[in-house]
Design an enzyme around this catalytic site. Structure first.
Site, PDB file in Angstrom:
ATOM      1  N   TYR A  76      25.855  29.186 -28.211  1.00 47.33           N
ATOM      2  CA  TYR A  76      25.663  28.235 -27.111  1.00 47.33           C
ATOM      3  C   TYR A  76      24.208  27.758 -26.993  1.00 47.33           C
ATOM      4  O   TYR A  76      23.963  26.665 -26.516  1.00 47.33           O
ATOM      5  CB  TYR A  76      26.101  28.871 -25.788  1.00 47.33           C
ATOM      6  CG  TYR A  76      27.599  28.941 -25.638  1.00 47.33           C
ATOM      7  CD1 TYR A  76      28.322  27.831 -25.224  1.00 47.33           C
ATOM      8  CD2 TYR A  76      28.300  30.112 -25.941  1.00 47.33           C
ATOM      9  CE1 TYR A  76      29.703  27.870 -25.091  1.00 47.33           C
ATOM     10  CE2 TYR A  76      29.683  30.166 -25.809  1.00 47.33           C
ATOM     11  CZ  TYR A  76      30.377  29.045 -25.389  1.00 47.33           C
ATOM     12  OH  TYR A  76      31.744  29.086 -25.264  1.00 47.33           O
ATOM     13  N   ILE A  77      23.261  28.595 -27.417  1.00 51.86           N
ATOM     14  CA  ILE A  77      21.854  28.195 -27.320  1.00 51.86           C
ATOM     15  C   ILE A  77      21.325  27.671 -28.654  1.00 51.86           C
ATOM     16  O   ILE A  77      20.691  26.624 -28.724  1.00 51.86           O
ATOM     17  CB  ILE A  77      21.007  29.396 -26.815  1.00 51.86           C
ATOM     18  CG1 ILE A  77      21.370  29.701 -25.361  1.00 51.86           C
ATOM     19  CG2 ILE A  77      19.505  29.148 -26.965  1.00 51.86           C
ATOM     20  CD1 ILE A  77      21.154  28.591 -24.378  1.00 51.86           C
ATOM     21  N   THR A 101      16.991  35.849 -24.672  1.00 55.42           N
ATOM     22  CA  THR A 101      16.407  36.500 -23.499  1.00 55.42           C
ATOM     23  C   THR A 101      16.229  37.985 -23.801  1.00 55.42           C
ATOM     24  O   THR A 101      17.172  38.640 -24.248  1.00 55.42           O
ATOM     25  CB  THR A 101      17.360  36.348 -22.294  1.00 55.42           C
ATOM     26  OG1 THR A 101      17.633  34.965 -22.122  1.00 55.42           O
ATOM     27  CG2 THR A 101      16.755  36.928 -21.030  1.00 55.42           C
ATOM     28  N   ARG A 145      15.939  28.015 -20.791  1.00 53.21           N
ATOM     29  CA  ARG A 145      16.404  27.915 -19.399  1.00 53.21           C
ATOM     30  C   ARG A 145      17.621  27.017 -19.217  1.00 53.21           C
ATOM     31  O   ARG A 145      18.057  26.817 -18.094  1.00 53.21           O
ATOM     32  CB  ARG A 145      15.297  27.303 -18.531  1.00 53.21           C
ATOM     33  CG  ARG A 145      14.111  28.196 -18.317  1.00 53.21           C
ATOM     34  CD  ARG A 145      13.108  27.495 -17.427  1.00 53.21           C
ATOM     35  NE  ARG A 145      12.052  28.392 -17.025  1.00 53.21           N
ATOM     36  CZ  ARG A 145      10.763  28.085 -17.049  1.00 53.21           C
ATOM     37  NH1 ARG A 145      10.368  26.889 -17.461  1.00 53.21           N
ATOM     38  NH2 ARG A 145       9.862  28.959 -16.652  1.00 53.21           N
ATOM     39  N   LYS A 168      11.370  35.028 -17.788  1.00 48.65           N
ATOM     40  CA  LYS A 168      12.773  34.613 -17.946  1.00 48.65           C
ATOM     41  C   LYS A 168      13.723  35.546 -17.179  1.00 48.65           C
ATOM     42  O   LYS A 168      14.639  35.113 -16.469  1.00 48.65           O
ATOM     43  CB  LYS A 168      13.131  34.593 -19.442  1.00 48.65           C
ATOM     44  CG  LYS A 168      14.593  34.452 -19.749  1.00 48.65           C
ATOM     45  CD  LYS A 168      15.150  33.095 -19.392  1.00 48.65           C
ATOM     46  CE  LYS A 168      16.656  33.106 -19.422  1.00 48.65           C
ATOM     47  NZ  LYS A 168      17.253  31.856 -19.015  1.00 48.65           N
ATOM     48  N   ASN A 226      16.205  34.614 -13.657  1.00 49.08           N
ATOM     49  CA  ASN A 226      17.641  34.849 -13.474  1.00 49.08           C
ATOM     50  C   ASN A 226      17.916  35.882 -12.386  1.00 49.08           C
ATOM     51  O   ASN A 226      18.929  35.813 -11.695  1.00 49.08           O
ATOM     52  CB  ASN A 226      18.278  35.273 -14.799  1.00 49.08           C
ATOM     53  CG  ASN A 226      18.505  34.065 -15.686  1.00 49.08           C
ATOM     54  OD1 ASN A 226      18.470  32.936 -15.219  1.00 49.08           O
ATOM     55  ND2 ASN A 226      18.714  34.287 -16.963  1.00 49.08           N
ATOM     56  N   HIS A 232      16.680  24.018   8.263  1.00 50.05           N
ATOM     57  CA  HIS A 232      15.327  24.570   8.439  1.00 50.05           C
ATOM     58  C   HIS A 232      14.497  24.164   7.214  1.00 50.05           C
ATOM     59  O   HIS A 232      14.980  24.308   6.080  1.00 50.05           O
ATOM     60  CB  HIS A 232      15.441  26.098   8.547  1.00 50.05           C
ATOM     61  CG  HIS A 232      14.145  26.783   8.839  1.00 50.05           C
ATOM     62  ND1 HIS A 232      13.094  26.814   7.949  1.00 50.05           N
ATOM     63  CD2 HIS A 232      13.727  27.473   9.920  1.00 50.05           C
ATOM     64  CE1 HIS A 232      12.094  27.488   8.469  1.00 50.05           C
ATOM     65  NE2 HIS A 232      12.445  27.893   9.677  1.00 50.05           N
ATOM     66  N   GLY A 279      29.186  35.208 -13.418  1.00 47.77           N
ATOM     67  CA  GLY A 279      29.534  35.514 -14.807  1.00 47.77           C
ATOM     68  C   GLY A 279      28.538  34.897 -15.759  1.00 47.77           C
ATOM     69  O   GLY A 279      27.422  34.558 -15.376  1.00 47.77           O
ATOM     70  N   CYS A 328      23.902  35.156 -18.698  1.00 47.38           N
ATOM     71  CA  CYS A 328      22.519  35.238 -18.214  1.00 47.38           C
ATOM     72  C   CYS A 328      22.411  35.983 -16.895  1.00 47.38           C
ATOM     73  O   CYS A 328      21.923  37.101 -16.846  1.00 47.38           O
ATOM     74  CB  CYS A 328      21.955  33.834 -18.056  1.00 47.38           C
ATOM     75  SG  CYS A 328      21.739  33.005 -19.635  1.00 47.38           S
TER      76      CYS A 328
HETATM   77  N1  LIG Z   1      24.415  30.846 -22.987  1.00 45.03           N
HETATM   78  C1  LIG Z   1      23.486  30.542 -22.106  1.00 45.03           C
HETATM   79  O1  LIG Z   1      23.734  29.831 -21.143  1.00 45.03           O
HETATM   80  C2  LIG Z   1      22.050  31.017 -22.273  1.00 45.03           C
HETATM   81  C3  LIG Z   1      21.030  30.406 -21.542  1.00 45.03           C
HETATM   82  C4  LIG Z   1      19.712  30.831 -21.713  1.00 45.03           C
HETATM   83  C5  LIG Z   1      19.468  31.894 -22.589  1.00 45.03           C
HETATM   84  N2  LIG Z   1      20.478  32.485 -23.275  1.00 45.03           N
HETATM   85  C6  LIG Z   1      20.157  33.565 -24.197  1.00 45.03           C
HETATM   86  O2  LIG Z   1      20.242  33.072 -25.530  1.00 45.03           O
HETATM   87  C7  LIG Z   1      20.662  34.106 -26.433  1.00 45.03           C
HETATM   88  C8  LIG Z   1      21.874  33.633 -27.210  1.00 45.03           C
HETATM   89  O3  LIG Z   1      22.928  33.398 -26.303  1.00 45.03           O
HETATM   90  P1  LIG Z   1      24.196  32.530 -26.692  1.00 45.03           P
HETATM   91  O4  LIG Z   1      24.919  32.260 -25.437  1.00 45.03           O
HETATM   92  O5  LIG Z   1      23.782  31.380 -27.558  1.00 45.03           O
HETATM   93  O6  LIG Z   1      24.996  33.601 -27.593  1.00 45.03           O
HETATM   94  P2  LIG Z   1      26.248  33.309 -28.555  1.00 45.03           P
HETATM   95  O7  LIG Z   1      27.000  34.577 -28.613  1.00 45.03           O
HETATM   96  O8  LIG Z   1      26.926  32.051 -28.118  1.00 45.03           O
HETATM   97  O9  LIG Z   1      25.588  33.011 -29.977  1.00 45.03           O
HETATM   98  C9  LIG Z   1      24.904  33.932 -30.720  1.00 45.03           C
HETATM   99  C10 LIG Z   1      25.162  33.660 -32.201  1.00 45.03           C
HETATM  100  O10 LIG Z   1      24.308  34.515 -32.970  1.00 45.03           O
HETATM  101  C11 LIG Z   1      25.016  34.884 -34.146  1.00 45.03           C
HETATM  102  N3  LIG Z   1      24.339  36.039 -34.723  1.00 45.03           N
HETATM  103  C12 LIG Z   1      24.270  37.314 -34.274  1.00 45.03           C
HETATM  104  N4  LIG Z   1      23.492  38.056 -35.071  1.00 45.03           N
HETATM  105  C13 LIG Z   1      23.050  37.242 -36.066  1.00 45.03           C
HETATM  106  C14 LIG Z   1      22.209  37.420 -37.185  1.00 45.03           C
HETATM  107  N5  LIG Z   1      21.647  38.591 -37.474  1.00 45.03           N
HETATM  108  N6  LIG Z   1      21.978  36.358 -37.998  1.00 45.03           N
HETATM  109  C15 LIG Z   1      22.547  35.149 -37.745  1.00 45.03           C
HETATM  110  N7  LIG Z   1      23.342  34.923 -36.684  1.00 45.03           N
HETATM  111  C16 LIG Z   1      23.587  35.952 -35.851  1.00 45.03           C
HETATM  112  C17 LIG Z   1      26.432  35.132 -33.643  1.00 45.03           C
HETATM  113  O11 LIG Z   1      27.367  35.091 -34.702  1.00 45.03           O
HETATM  114  C18 LIG Z   1      26.593  33.991 -32.640  1.00 45.03           C
HETATM  115  O12 LIG Z   1      27.168  32.841 -33.242  1.00 45.03           O
HETATM  116  C19 LIG Z   1      20.934  35.338 -25.541  1.00 45.03           C
HETATM  117  O13 LIG Z   1      19.792  36.140 -25.519  1.00 45.03           O
HETATM  118  C20 LIG Z   1      21.132  34.730 -24.163  1.00 45.03           C
HETATM  119  O14 LIG Z   1      20.816  35.632 -23.133  1.00 45.03           O
HETATM  120  C21 LIG Z   1      21.767  32.068 -23.154  1.00 45.03           C
END
Ligand SMILES: NC(=O)c1ccc[n+]([C@@H]2O[C@H](COP(=O)([O-])OP(=O)(O)OC[C@H]3O[C@@H](n4cnc5c(N)ncnc54)[C@H](O)[C@@H]3O)[C@@H](O)[C@H]2O)c1
Length: 409
Positions: free
Chosen positions: A11-12, A118, A151, A203, A207, A241, A254, A257
């Site tokens: 997702y990030i 994070t 963020r 960070k 949160n 206020h 949920g 983060c």
């Molecule tokens: N999702 C959010 O809204 C959001 C927002 C801000 C920060 N974050 C932070 O960003 C980080 C990632 O979150 P996300 O939601 O993208 O996670 P995610 O699970 O969607 O994606 C993580 C990806 O990393 C891959 N991966 C794991 N180990 C690996 C490796 N050794 N080499 C290559 N790929 C690998 C996984 O297969 C997965 O596709 C987390 O620390 C999260 O806290 C997430």
């Protein structure tokens, strides 16, 4: 400078990589999930997000590549998961440590490795530096470490990537400036530079601030319910206020983060935290509270058959397809404990059946459910309000007009 390697395309990582690529940076994205990489190589997105398709098309035009294997280059951004350990509440650093280790196997001398995941304050000192040093790398010479937390909010990621401000923590101002230059390719917000530990803490603190404020609103909802008062009216009035800004209550917290990061502080500072732990417990208790409310509404309306009850919304927030740690999943977990079977579940954003009782057809869901618990305020429901008349509703998101059979939190 060589290619920018984004490690972890979830997702990030994916939107970040696409944003860099669309703004003239030579990007390769790597993930160890082979089918995910193949999907992207086949020019298909792996999740839905407003504006992401357009960004993807542009990044492809600009030549972004996707790979199952890490390539040798001089700059990496790591975006892998960082959950917490359920027992100790401390960060589970193994994914990020393993990703850094894999980068060390291939990187050029003098490479810059930015951790965007994070991480709890002190993670780079405690877990990453020792691994790098054990491998014989001299930090600051053979390799540069930095932390640039993210963020963005799912549902508005593309806009926020461009417009949010950012923090970059590095061991030296020169490296921080260098990384700032990369992000400046697309980021119109302020980019603040600092040391690594302050960036890590900032960070997690952001949160945690949100978690505590949500918990306050949730606690008010419970007080108001006992007093027969409307919590939304109360919050509306209090927010007049000039220095008060109370958030809205909901069925729980949920996602990857807010429901995770405050635990890092609980795990690392157990002798100090009070409010932070209390807030986590309040928010984690909300699914149980909603179940309790459901029970009393069912009793009041003589509903004894659970198959007449429908949960609307499976995701952790509106208009996204991410289910992780969602209040609905937490409720279904609790139901399992109480042997409740047969409840109907529907979410327009979740196109595959992920839980027992999930229905893919909205009309069927509506037909079967006499009592509907609204757990997510998807636009889809806002566009279909007419089908809710004649239903008994528990609206945990305050999106439905007050009516005789509409209960609020
Ligand atoms: N999702 C959010 O809204 C959001 C927002 C801000 C920060 N974050 C932070 O960003 C980080 C990632 O979150 P996300 O939601 O993208 O996670 P995610 O699970 O969607 O994606 C993580 C990806 O990393 C891959 N991966 C794991 N180990 C690996 C490796 N050794 N080499 C290559 N790929 C690998 C996984 O297969 C997965 O596709 C987390 O620390 C999260 O806290 C997430």
């Amino acid at each position: 400078m060589g290619k920018l390697n984004i490690v972890g395309l979830g997702y990030i990582g994916l939107p970040t990589g696409l944003m860099f690529a669309s703004n003239g940076i030579d990007v390769v994205g790597t993930d160890l999930n082979e089918s995910l990489v193949e999907t992207l190589q086949n020019k298909k997105l792996t999740f839905e997000e407003k504006g992401l398709q357009k960004l993807f098309d542009k990044a492809l035009e600009c030549g972004i590549e996707f790979s199952k294997k890490l390539i040798k280059t001089d700059r990496y951004i790591i975006t892998v998961p960082t959950p917490y350990i359920k027992e100790s509440k401390k960060i589970e650093a193994k994914y990020v440590v393993s990703a850094v280790s894999q980068v060390l196997d291939v990187c050029e001398k003098g490479a810059v490795v930015v951790i965007e995941s994070t991480i709890s304050p002190g993670t780079i000192d405690k877990f990453i530096r020792p691994v790098v040093e054990e491998r014989g790398f001299i930090i600051g010479k053979d390799i540069h470490l930095a932390h640039a937390p993210e963020r963005i909010i799912p549902g508005n990621m593309v806009f926020e990537l461009e417009n949010n401000s950012r923090t970059i923590g590095a061991d030296s101002p020169e490296i921080a400036e260098k990384i700032k230059g990369w992000y400046k390719s697309f980021c119109k917000g302020d980019i603040v530079t600092t040391n690594i530990k302050t960036a890590e803490m900032s960070k997690v603190v952001e949160n945690t601030f949100r978690d505590i404020n949500i918990a306050f609103a949730n606690e008010l909802a419970k007080i108001c319910d006992r007093e027969g008062m409307n919590v939304y009216e109360l919050i509306n009035i209090a927010n007049k206020h000039p220095r008060v800004n109370i958030l809205q209550p909901g069925p729980g917290v949920g996602g990857h983060c807010i429901s995770v990061d405050p635990w890092f502080l609980v795990g690392d500072y157990p002798d100090i935290v009070n409010i932070i732990l209390a807030a986590r417990n309040v928010n984690d208790g909300m699914p149980d509270y909603v179940i309790g409310r459901m029970g009393s509404i069912m009793k009041e309306n003589n509903i004894t058959d659970i198959s007449e009850v429908g949960l609307y919304g499976l995701t952790y927030k509106e208009n996204v397809d991410d289910l992780r740690e969602s209040p609905t999943l937490q409720m279904l977990e609790r139901f399992k404990k109480y042997f409740v079977k047969g409840i109907n579940v529907y979410d327009p954003m979740v196109k595959e059946n992920k839980v027992c009782g999930q229905i893919q057809n909205f009309d069927e869901f509506i037909e079967k459910s006499k009592f509907i618990v609204v757990l997510v305020g998807h636009q889809h429901l806002k566009d279909n309000m007419n089908v809710l008349k004649d239903k008994i509703i528990l609206d945990t998101r305050n999106i439905i007009e007050v009516g005789e059979k509409v209960y609020k939190l």
